[in-house]
Each structure stands twice: as C-alpha cells, then as structure tokens.
Motif scaffolding. Structure first.
Motif, PDB file in Angstrom:
ATOM      1  N   ARG B 163     -43.114 -22.373 -27.008  1.00  0.00           N
ATOM      2  CA  ARG B 163     -41.618 -22.871 -26.990  1.00  0.00           C
ATOM      3  C   ARG B 163     -40.855 -22.235 -27.303  1.00  0.00           C
ATOM      4  NH1 ARG B 163     -44.179 -21.322 -32.411  1.00  0.00           N
ATOM      5  NH2 ARG B 163     -41.472 -20.846 -32.974  1.00  0.00           N
ATOM      6  N   PRO B 164     -39.562 -22.391 -28.021  1.00  0.00           N
ATOM      7  CA  PRO B 164     -38.070 -21.772 -26.990  1.00  0.00           C
ATOM      8  C   PRO B 164     -38.335 -20.013 -27.268  1.00  0.00           C
ATOM      9  CG  PRO B 164     -38.398 -23.556 -28.909  1.00  0.00           C
ATOM     10  CD  PRO B 164     -39.263 -23.467 -28.360  1.00  0.00           C
ATOM     11  N   VAL B 165     -37.377 -19.180 -26.772  1.00  0.00           N
ATOM     12  CA  VAL B 165     -38.028 -17.744 -26.411  1.00  0.00           C
ATOM     13  C   VAL B 165     -37.103 -17.502 -27.638  1.00  0.00           C
ATOM     14  CG1 VAL B 165     -37.522 -16.438 -24.878  1.00  0.00           C
ATOM     15  CG2 VAL B 165     -38.127 -18.238 -24.075  1.00  0.00           C
ATOM     16  N   SER B 166     -37.058 -17.026 -28.383  1.00  0.00           N
ATOM     17  CA  SER B 166     -36.014 -16.378 -29.559  1.00  0.00           C
ATOM     18  C   SER B 166     -35.311 -15.211 -29.019  1.00  0.00           C
ATOM     19  CB  SER B 166     -36.955 -15.334 -30.501  1.00  0.00           C
ATOM     20  OG  SER B 166     -35.469 -15.137 -31.413  1.00  0.00           O
ATOM     21  N   LEU B 167     -34.340 -15.444 -28.624  1.00  0.00           N
ATOM     22  CA  LEU B 167     -32.952 -14.031 -28.841  1.00  0.00           C
ATOM     23  C   LEU B 167     -32.212 -13.524 -29.379  1.00  0.00           C
ATOM     24  CD1 LEU B 167     -32.472 -15.420 -25.167  1.00  0.00           C
ATOM     25  CD2 LEU B 167     -33.555 -13.586 -25.265  1.00  0.00           C
ATOM     26  N   LYS B 168     -31.505 -12.346 -29.461  1.00  0.00           N
ATOM     27  CA  LYS B 168     -31.458 -11.814 -30.697  1.00  0.00           C
ATOM     28  C   LYS B 168     -30.407 -11.304 -30.185  1.00  0.00           C
ATOM     29  CE  LYS B 168     -34.867  -9.149 -31.939  1.00  0.00           C
ATOM     30  NZ  LYS B 168     -35.846  -9.781 -30.916  1.00  0.00           N
ATOM     31  N   ASN B 169     -29.467 -10.737 -30.825  1.00  0.00           N
ATOM     32  CA  ASN B 169     -27.377 -10.449 -30.774  1.00  0.00           C
ATOM     33  C   ASN B 169     -27.308 -10.520 -29.272  1.00  0.00           C
ATOM     34  OD1 ASN B 169     -28.060  -9.769 -33.202  1.00  0.00           O
ATOM     35  ND2 ASN B 169     -30.149  -8.309 -33.046  1.00  0.00           N
ATOM     36  N   GLN B 170     -27.302  -9.441 -28.560  1.00  0.00           N
ATOM     37  CA  GLN B 170     -26.411  -9.498 -26.816  1.00  0.00           C
ATOM     38  C   GLN B 170     -27.901  -9.569 -25.907  1.00  0.00           C
ATOM     39  OE1 GLN B 170     -26.405  -5.215 -25.825  1.00  0.00           O
ATOM     40  NE2 GLN B 170     -25.307  -5.297 -24.577  1.00  0.00           N
ATOM     41  N   SER B 171     -28.674  -9.778 -26.623  1.00  0.00           N
ATOM     42  CA  SER B 171     -29.100 -10.706 -25.345  1.00  0.00           C
ATOM     43  C   SER B 171     -29.032 -12.448 -24.910  1.00  0.00           C
ATOM     44  CB  SER B 171     -31.011 -10.713 -26.344  1.00  0.00           C
ATOM     45  OG  SER B 171     -31.499  -9.407 -25.893  1.00  0.00           O
ATOM     46  N   ILE B 172     -28.452 -12.518 -25.858  1.00  0.00           N
ATOM     47  CA  ILE B 172     -28.121 -14.151 -25.982  1.00  0.00           C
ATOM     48  C   ILE B 172     -26.856 -14.243 -24.724  1.00  0.00           C
ATOM     49  CG2 ILE B 172     -27.155 -16.321 -27.374  1.00  0.00           C
ATOM     50  CD1 ILE B 172     -28.346 -14.503 -30.001  1.00  0.00           C
ATOM     51  N   GLN B 173     -26.210 -13.044 -25.246  1.00  0.00           N
ATOM     52  CA  GLN B 173     -24.807 -12.982 -23.749  1.00  0.00           C
ATOM     53  C   GLN B 173     -25.894 -13.040 -22.382  1.00  0.00           C
ATOM     54  OE1 GLN B 173     -22.402 -14.940 -24.242  1.00  0.00           O
ATOM     55  NE2 GLN B 173     -22.701 -15.418 -26.637  1.00  0.00           N
ATOM     56  N   VAL B 174     -26.123 -12.239 -22.358  1.00  0.00           N
ATOM     57  CA  VAL B 174     -26.858 -11.692 -21.099  1.00  0.00           C
ATOM     58  C   VAL B 174     -27.357 -12.892 -20.334  1.00  0.00           C
ATOM     59  CG1 VAL B 174     -28.859 -10.529 -20.264  1.00  0.00           C
ATOM     60  CG2 VAL B 174     -27.568  -8.878 -22.646  1.00  0.00           C
ATOM     61  N   ILE B 175     -28.705 -13.408 -21.175  1.00  0.00           N
ATOM     62  CA  ILE B 175     -29.368 -14.578 -21.078  1.00  0.00           C
ATOM     63  C   ILE B 175     -27.916 -15.355 -20.430  1.00  0.00           C
ATOM     64  CG2 ILE B 175     -30.542 -16.358 -20.927  1.00  0.00           C
ATOM     65  CD1 ILE B 175     -32.070 -13.704 -20.242  1.00  0.00           C
ATOM     66  N   ARG B 176     -26.693 -16.134 -21.523  1.00  0.00           N
ATOM     67  CA  ARG B 176     -25.885 -17.336 -20.310  1.00  0.00           C
ATOM     68  C   ARG B 176     -25.417 -16.157 -19.748  1.00  0.00           C
ATOM     69  NH1 ARG B 176     -25.175 -20.639 -24.904  1.00  0.00           N
ATOM     70  NH2 ARG B 176     -25.507 -19.565 -27.283  1.00  0.00           N
ATOM     71  N   ALA B 177     -25.076 -15.088 -19.599  1.00  0.00           N
ATOM     72  CA  ALA B 177     -24.187 -14.584 -18.606  1.00  0.00           C
ATOM     73  C   ALA B 177     -25.280 -15.202 -17.134  1.00  0.00           C
ATOM     74  CB  ALA B 177     -24.027 -13.053 -17.819  1.00  0.00           C
ATOM     75  N   PHE B 178     -26.137 -14.566 -17.254  1.00  0.00           N
ATOM     76  CA  PHE B 178     -27.945 -15.045 -16.579  1.00  0.00           C
ATOM     77  C   PHE B 178     -27.992 -15.994 -15.893  1.00  0.00           C
ATOM     78  CE2 PHE B 178     -30.898 -13.123 -14.122  1.00  0.00           C
ATOM     79  CZ  PHE B 178     -32.083 -13.825 -13.940  1.00  0.00           C
ATOM     80  N   SER B 179     -27.609 -17.519 -16.081  1.00  0.00           N
ATOM     81  CA  SER B 179     -27.469 -18.514 -15.693  1.00  0.00           C
ATOM     82  C   SER B 179     -27.477 -19.164 -16.746  1.00  0.00           C
ATOM     83  CB  SER B 179     -29.302 -19.342 -15.634  1.00  0.00           C
ATOM     84  OG  SER B 179     -29.588 -19.893 -15.152  1.00  0.00           O
ATOM     85  N   SER B 180     -26.494 -20.510 -15.884  1.00  0.00           N
ATOM     86  CA  SER B 180     -25.412 -21.497 -16.544  1.00  0.00           C
ATOM     87  C   SER B 180     -26.813 -22.383 -16.675  1.00  0.00           C
ATOM     88  CB  SER B 180     -24.761 -22.233 -15.203  1.00  0.00           C
ATOM     89  OG  SER B 180     -25.818 -22.560 -14.384  1.00  0.00           O
ATOM     90  N   LYS B 181     -28.229 -22.732 -16.990  1.00  0.00           N
ATOM     91  CA  LYS B 181     -29.656 -23.865 -16.776  1.00  0.00           C
ATOM     92  C   LYS B 181     -30.100 -23.428 -18.658  1.00  0.00           C
ATOM     93  CE  LYS B 181     -31.618 -22.139 -13.067  1.00  0.00           C
ATOM     94  NZ  LYS B 181     -32.984 -22.427 -12.380  1.00  0.00           N
ATOM     95  N   ALA B 182     -29.202 -22.308 -18.632  1.00  0.00           N
ATOM     96  CA  ALA B 182     -30.121 -22.227 -20.116  1.00  0.00           C
ATOM     97  C   ALA B 182     -29.772 -22.344 -20.862  1.00  0.00           C
ATOM     98  CB  ALA B 182     -29.905 -20.235 -20.569  1.00  0.00           C
ATOM     99  N   VAL B 183     -30.336 -23.292 -21.859  1.00  0.00           N
ATOM    100  CA  VAL B 183     -30.036 -24.184 -22.744  1.00  0.00           C
ATOM    101  C   VAL B 183     -29.914 -23.328 -23.830  1.00  0.00           C
ATOM    102  CG1 VAL B 183     -30.157 -26.691 -23.881  1.00  0.00           C
ATOM    103  CG2 VAL B 183     -29.993 -26.542 -21.751  1.00  0.00           C
TER     104      VAL B 183
END
Lengths: 90, 295
Positions: B163-183
């Motif tokens: 199921r979708p990965v649940s991310l919180k707070n700063q982790s959301i921006q970390v993953i957005r910055a990690f990859s542009s493929k993140a939806v």
C-alpha cells in the motif's frame, strides 16, 4: 532459604551474551543474560541457596572474580524473581 | 471509480485482502485515484475481507466538515476534520490488518525486496523506516509493505501487502527532493502526527504479485543526524525480542509465535542501520542484500 525455578521454559540460545526465554505457562518472553540463564540452569537441577549457587559457579572462575560473583548472584536472583522465573522457598 | 466508491461497491485488492470501500469525500476519491490507479479491483459487490467507509454521518457533521471512519459500518475513531480524511482512510486500512488479520504473524515493519529476496525493517514510528522504504522504492526496489510484515507461521517468508508509503512532516520534502518520480496523494495537515502524505508505492513491475518471498535479513533502521552512520550486526537474541516487541500478535500466537520467531530469526541475518544520508543507506542495504556488507 533456597531458590527454586518457578516456571517451565523454552530457550533460544545461540551462544550470545543474551538468550531468549519463553515461559510456557505465562506466555511471557524474556531477554536475559547468558549468566542469568546459567543460574536458572543450575536451579533447574535442584533448589539451591544463594551461597550454594555462588560456590558452584565459583568453581568455573578465577578467584579474583569471586567477590564480584558474590554480589552479582543475589542481584540476578532478585531480577529473576521479579520476572516470576524463580521463587524463594524454605 | 467515483460511482463505485459512492455506492460502496468498490472492491480494492491489496495483497491477500479485499477492501470494500465507500466514500463521498472528494479527497478520498482523489487519493485513491492517484495512489491506487494500478491496483486490481475485485468484482463489484463481491466478498470483502474488510468493509471501510469514510464519510460524514449526517448533515450536521457535513456542515461541521467532519467525517468518520467506519469498519463494517461501526464507527471506530470518532469524528475527524474532513481535510484529514485521506490520512484517516489509510490509517483505518492499516488498523483493519493490525487488529484482525491473525492468520499471519504480523510485525510492524516495512518490507522491501530485490529480486526474489526480502528485507524486513521493523521500527517504531519516527525511526525512519518509511522514509528509507520510500527511497528504496524509488531506487528500483520492490515495496512489499510500509506497515506490516505478514509472516506465515513457522515459515521464513513474507506475504506482500503493498500500500502507499506513509510519510510525515520533513520526510515528505526529503522524498520529494530525493526523486522527481515520487507521486503523492493529498496531504493531511495538523493531524496528531503532524502533516501526513502518502507516496505511491507500487512502482515495481512485480508490485502486485501475491507469492510470498523468502526473508533474507532484518534491518532495524534509525534516522539520526547526531550519530555516525553505520551498519552493524545485531545479535539474534536481541533481534528476536525487538521483533516480538514490534509484532501486533506475537503474544496471541503463544508458543506458535515463539517458534515462528525462532524459525525466522535463525534463517536470517540481523542488522542495525543508523543513517542520515539516504544514498548511503540505500547503498548499505544493497550491499547487505548482495552479501557484501562490511560489518
């Protein structure tokens, strides 16, 4: 006063500094030191007093470590009693 | 999808389970369309393991902009703000498995796989397992789950329940910055965990396969900017107890749970992973998966 084991258990011992003990009566799972398990194993054979336990364990260690053993054994017995793994008996 | 969802006829297949879904909340529809676009649907009105509803119970709560999560038509968590609806849907879906699915030994863990071997990553909330799971999923690893390691008793395999990965707070921006493929689906702000958003996790071609995979390692991740990054072996006995601590139903299984954990821990290697750099962490996981970890 002597100490006796108060439970039956299964043990997960892979030669590490700690072992996992599963109390088959209560269903509790404990992480105890290998030394604590050594104490339990000694008591599983027959009830022993604190001094008897210290003496039986002293046979396998250097004399220099004996005072430390005399302090450690009562502490560990107390912890094992709090886990309901051993109990004191007259 | 909208009509099926509104009428309660949407049957979403997630791993071994089918969810019956009902909602008229636009955020829920948006989230499902974004994050579950590639999931299989079971036949309308067919059997479902779990019946979930995310809706306003009446006109007053609609005016108050409140919704509630129902499990099999029973209210479970109380009224919550409509703007947090999507987070509560995902939490509710987690809860269904956490509380009810006792045909498996369940660990609170993320599970990822490369090839045909899986790594289980238990961790308390906030430890960093979901962030690492998301990054691995964006780096070619298959995400089997962000929340539950489902272990058939006495086996050393794990059943996928992606199921979708649940991310919180700063982790959301970390993953957005990690990859542009993140939806990402809709973000829910001001929840008791802060801002929560979910990342689409079924990026791998095998994401929806159902066959269990053998577990090759257990990794306990911990995100820390204060401590040195390191991958170290963890003793089997300590891993055993910590995995049991992170289990939803180890105690429920009694002796069978103990024996299942013995089988599992004996079959795998266990590690602690302290990280603050995702690229370093991913490389470490890849090395240990390939049997080349320097520990």
């Amino acid at each position: 006063m002597k100490w006796q084991i108060h439970a039956n258990w299964e043990v997960y011992d892979r030669g590490e500094e700690s072992v996992v003990l599963y109390d088959t009566a209560s269903g509790d799972t404990h992480l105890i030191s290998a030394f604590a398990y050594h104490l339990l194993s000694a008591l599983a054979a027959r009830p022993l007093g604190t001094q008897e336990l210290v003496e039986s364990l002293s046979a396998n260690i250097d004399n220099a470590d004996a005072p430390e053993l005399a302090t450690a054994v009562p502490d560990i017995l107390k912890q094992l009693a709090e886990l309901d793994l051993v109990s004191a008996t007259d | 999808m909208q009509g099926l969802l509104a009428r309660g006829q949407l049957r979403l297949r997630v791993g071994p389970y089918t969810y019956s879904m009902q909602s008229r909340v636009p955020l829920v529809l948006e989230g499902l369309r974004t994050l579950y676009a590639d999931y299989f649907l079971a036949p309308e009105n067919g059997f479902a393991d779990y019946g979930v509803t995310l809706d306003s119970p009446g006109p007053l709560s609609r005016l108050q902009r409140k919704v509630e999560f129902l499990f099999d038509h029973k209210a479970t968590f109380g009224l919550v703000p409509t703007r947090q609806a999507y987070a509560y849907l995902e939490w509710g879906m987690n809860w269904c498995v956490s509380v009810h699915a006792n045909e498996y030994l369940k660990l609170h863990a993320a599970v990822v796989a490369r090839g045909d071997r899986a790594i289980v990553m238990p961790g308390v909330p906030g430890a960093g397992k979901s962030t690492l799971c998301a990054a691995l999923g964006l780096s070619g690893w298959r995400v089997l789950s962000d929340e539950h390691a489902l272990v058939p008793t006495e086996s050393t395999t794990v059943v996928p329940v992606c199921r979708p990965v649940s991310l919180k707070n700063q982790s959301i921006q970390v993953i957005r910055a990690f990859s542009s493929k993140a939806v990402f689906g809709p973000a829910s702000e001001d929840t008791h965990k802060g801002t929560v958003a979910h990342m689409k996790a079924d990026l791998h071609p095998d994401s929806h396969r159902l066959d269990p995979l053998p577990v090759t390692a257990m990794v306990f991740p911990r995100y820390s900017t204060a401590d040195k990054q390191m991958l170290t072996r963890r003793s089997r006995s300590k891993s055993f107890v910590l995995a049991a601590y992170h289990s939803f139903n180890y105690s429920l299984f009694a002796a069978a749970g103990y024996h299942s954990m013995v089988n599992l821990i004996d079959a795998i290697e266990c590690y602690d992973l302290v990280y603050h750099d995702l690229d370093w962490a991913i490389k470490s996981v890849e090395q240990l998966h390939a049997g080349q970890a320097k520990v």
